[in-house]
Design an enzyme around this catalytic site. Structure first.
Site, PDB file in Angstrom:
ATOM      1  N   TRP A 126       0.806  -1.254  -0.014  1.00 56.26           N
ATOM      2  CA  TRP A 126       0.054  -0.098  -0.137  1.00 56.26           C
ATOM      3  C   TRP A 126       0.892   1.340   0.022  1.00 56.26           C
ATOM      4  O   TRP A 126       1.909   1.339   0.814  1.00 56.26           O
ATOM      5  CB  TRP A 126      -0.936  -0.031   1.243  1.00 56.26           C
ATOM      6  CG  TRP A 126      -1.781   1.150   1.322  1.00 56.26           C
ATOM      7  CD1 TRP A 126      -2.403   1.796   0.470  1.00 56.26           C
ATOM      8  CD2 TRP A 126      -2.020   1.830   2.526  1.00 56.26           C
ATOM      9  NE1 TRP A 126      -3.210   2.487   0.856  1.00 56.26           N
ATOM     10  CE2 TRP A 126      -3.058   2.878   2.346  1.00 56.26           C
ATOM     11  CE3 TRP A 126      -1.754   1.857   4.005  1.00 56.26           C
ATOM     12  CZ2 TRP A 126      -3.546   3.833   3.238  1.00 56.26           C
ATOM     13  CZ3 TRP A 126      -2.204   2.671   4.786  1.00 56.26           C
ATOM     14  CH2 TRP A 126      -3.171   3.733   4.576  1.00 56.26           C
ATOM     15  N   ASP A 207      -1.293  -5.777   8.836  1.00 58.17           N
ATOM     16  CA  ASP A 207      -2.360  -4.815   8.560  1.00 58.17           C
ATOM     17  C   ASP A 207      -3.417  -5.705   8.207  1.00 58.17           C
ATOM     18  O   ASP A 207      -3.372  -6.235   7.460  1.00 58.17           O
ATOM     19  CB  ASP A 207      -1.765  -3.906   7.459  1.00 58.17           C
ATOM     20  CG  ASP A 207      -2.531  -2.686   7.124  1.00 58.17           C
ATOM     21  OD1 ASP A 207      -3.618  -2.875   7.534  1.00 58.17           O
ATOM     22  OD2 ASP A 207      -2.180  -1.897   6.461  1.00 58.17           O
ATOM     23  N   LYS A 242     -13.691  -0.778   5.373  1.00 60.76           N
ATOM     24  CA  LYS A 242     -14.230  -1.372   4.499  1.00 60.76           C
ATOM     25  C   LYS A 242     -15.410  -2.658   4.688  1.00 60.76           C
ATOM     26  O   LYS A 242     -16.543  -2.434   4.148  1.00 60.76           O
ATOM     27  CB  LYS A 242     -13.135  -2.171   3.732  1.00 60.76           C
ATOM     28  CG  LYS A 242     -11.921  -1.581   3.613  1.00 60.76           C
ATOM     29  CD  LYS A 242     -11.645  -0.446   2.576  1.00 60.76           C
ATOM     30  CE  LYS A 242     -10.526   0.070   3.247  1.00 60.76           C
ATOM     31  NZ  LYS A 242      -9.878   1.144   2.087  1.00 60.76           N
TER      32      LYS A 242
HETATM   33  C1  LMR Z   1      -6.392   2.115  -0.884  1.00 58.08           C
HETATM   34  O1  LMR Z   1      -5.681   1.498  -0.927  1.00 58.08           O
HETATM   35  O2  LMR Z   1      -7.126   2.720  -1.781  1.00 58.08           O
HETATM   36  C2  LMR Z   1      -7.225   2.430   0.703  1.00 58.08           C
HETATM   37  O3  LMR Z   1      -6.710   1.961   1.498  1.00 58.08           O
HETATM   38  C3  LMR Z   1      -7.788   4.113   0.725  1.00 58.08           C
HETATM   39  C4  LMR Z   1      -6.536   4.476   0.964  1.00 58.08           C
HETATM   40  O4  LMR Z   1      -6.700   5.306   2.074  1.00 58.08           O
HETATM   41  O5  LMR Z   1      -5.610   4.551   0.442  1.00 58.08           O
END
Ligand code: LMR
Length: 393
Positions: A126, A207, A242
């Site tokens: 992420w 996570d 989510k």
């Molecule tokens: C994403 O990866 O799109 C979500 O977790 C929202 C975010 O805050 O990035």
């Protein structure tokens, strides 16, 4: 002073959402930020959430501060959700503003108490993970995760790169529905990862942003259960954005797991310092909703059905997307996306194709080629498939 500043680069995910909202083209489609929409294109409030809110409105009689660690009932329910009745394990869930809040509190705790620890993130991960850890002052490293085509986990490479971590380093893992690839380890692979972490004295930071979006609430704790078997201590960062659709309420938790109660109490005291210096104490409403639902058998069932509905819809969209792309004769086989779990898949679309999709077709996808499958509907499917087929010509 402000006049000396250059513009910060836009956030690679939320910056796209801002651009999407400003885009005047009526046929625009947003497959960037990880938000669930239903087949009507709406992000619904769950019926279980509405009912919990109704009850809260009636029963709430004070807006006094919560304790720094949040609601005690929330702590109990979150631990139940994560540990599935393993009540013997010393653990505490600290209520945080969203999963991002949990990560930041964890990062500040680690930086304050274990400043030499490096945090290892999967490559890719992420986009916000490295930013959160680095802005808390921690050193970020990356470990290999999947093969070059992003089709499957490369366990050998993953284990090999984690052998480079030093005892006391922190390993950031995605419990399920890996963001951005959609590729999760299977049970045996989790076992090998857990064994390595335990043998090398590495601290897992898990996570857990998509519990229930993979195979089910309990099924998605597969990796966590393997880690709990072998690792003495763990940090788990949960998000309920989510799975409860509570995005704007910012509901998350940092759960600490220790070997014995005294160590847990010490760690918690330092985590509370990190809470106090960040936001003092957490907001009540979203966590009260989650605690109400999880603490009531009927509401719990309603919520589980709603969660299963979201999971099934995403799976249906994966199938439909692959089918429609195949029908267009595109020289890129998307069928590997059917193996993926959760909202996301790394599609294999290049940066150039992603740029063209946005500029020519008003289709928004994250630069890495990550697609939010939960943004697809029966209504927008043909338009988005036409656009993707066009950038392959
Ligand atoms: C994403 O990866 O799109 C979500 O977790 C929202 C975010 O805050 O990035």
């Amino acid at each position: 002073m402000f006049e000396t500043l250059d513009m910060a680069p836009p956030d690679s995910i939320l910056g796209l959402s801002e651009a999407f909202h400003k885009d005047p083209r009526p046929h625009k489609i947003n497959l960037s930020v990880g938000v669930f929409i239903d087949d009507h294109g709406r992000t619904p409030i769950l019926a279980s959430v509405k009912e919990a809110e109704r009850r809260l409105l009636e029963s709430e009689h004070s807006k006094g501060y919560l304790p720094m660690a949040g609601l005690p009932e929330y702590d109990r329910q979150v631990r139940r959700l994560l540990l599935d009745g393993d009540t013997d394990r010393p653990a505490v869930a600290v209520q945080t503003p969203g999963g991002t809040g949990a990560l930041r509190v964890a990062a500040d705790f680690l930086q304050g108490k274990f400043p030499a620890a490096r945090v290892w993130c999967s490559h890719p991960t992420w986009a916000n993970h490295p930013n959160i850890f680095a802005s808390a002052g921690l050193t970020v490293q990356r470990y290999d995760y999947c093969d070059a085509a992003h089709r499957q986990l490369d366990l050998d490479a993953l284990l090999k790169s984690l052998e480079q971590a030093a005892p006391g380093d922190v390993i950031c893992l995605h419990a399920c529905c890996h963001n951005p690839t959609g590729i999760d380890p299977d049970e045996d692979q989790w076992r090998q990862i857990a064994e390595l972490l335990s043998r090398r004295r590495l601290l897992p930071l898990v996570d857990f942003a998509y519990q229930g979006f993979g195979d089910g609430l309990l099924e998605d704790t597969l990796g966590l259960r393997e880690l709990l078997k072998t690792c003495d201590e763990l940090l788990v960062c949960s998000s309920f954005s989510k799975n409860f659709g509570l995005y704007s309420e910012r509901v998350g938790a940092l759960t600490l797991v220790a070997r014995e109660p005294h160590a847990l109490a010490s760690a918690l005291s330092h985590v509370k310092t990190s809470v106090r210096t960040n936001y003092s104490n957490p907001p009540r409403h979203g966590a009260a909703i989650v605690a109400t639902i999880l603490g009531d058998e009927d509401l719990h069932h309603v919520w589980q059905r709603e969660l299963a509905g979201m999971r099934d819809r995403i799976h249906d969209m994966r199938r439909l997307f692959i089918e429609r792309m195949r029908a267009r004769g595109v020289p890129h086989d998307f069928s590997f996306m059917l193996q993926h779990r959760g909202m996301f898949s790394l599609s294999g679309l290049t940066h150039l194709q992603v740029d063209e999709l946005r500029s020519q077709h008003a289709l928004y996808i994250v630069g890495s080629g990550r697609i939010n499958v939960a943004g697809m509907t029966h209504d927008n499917m043909d338009r988005l498939c036409d656009a993707i087929a066009a950038v392959f010509k």
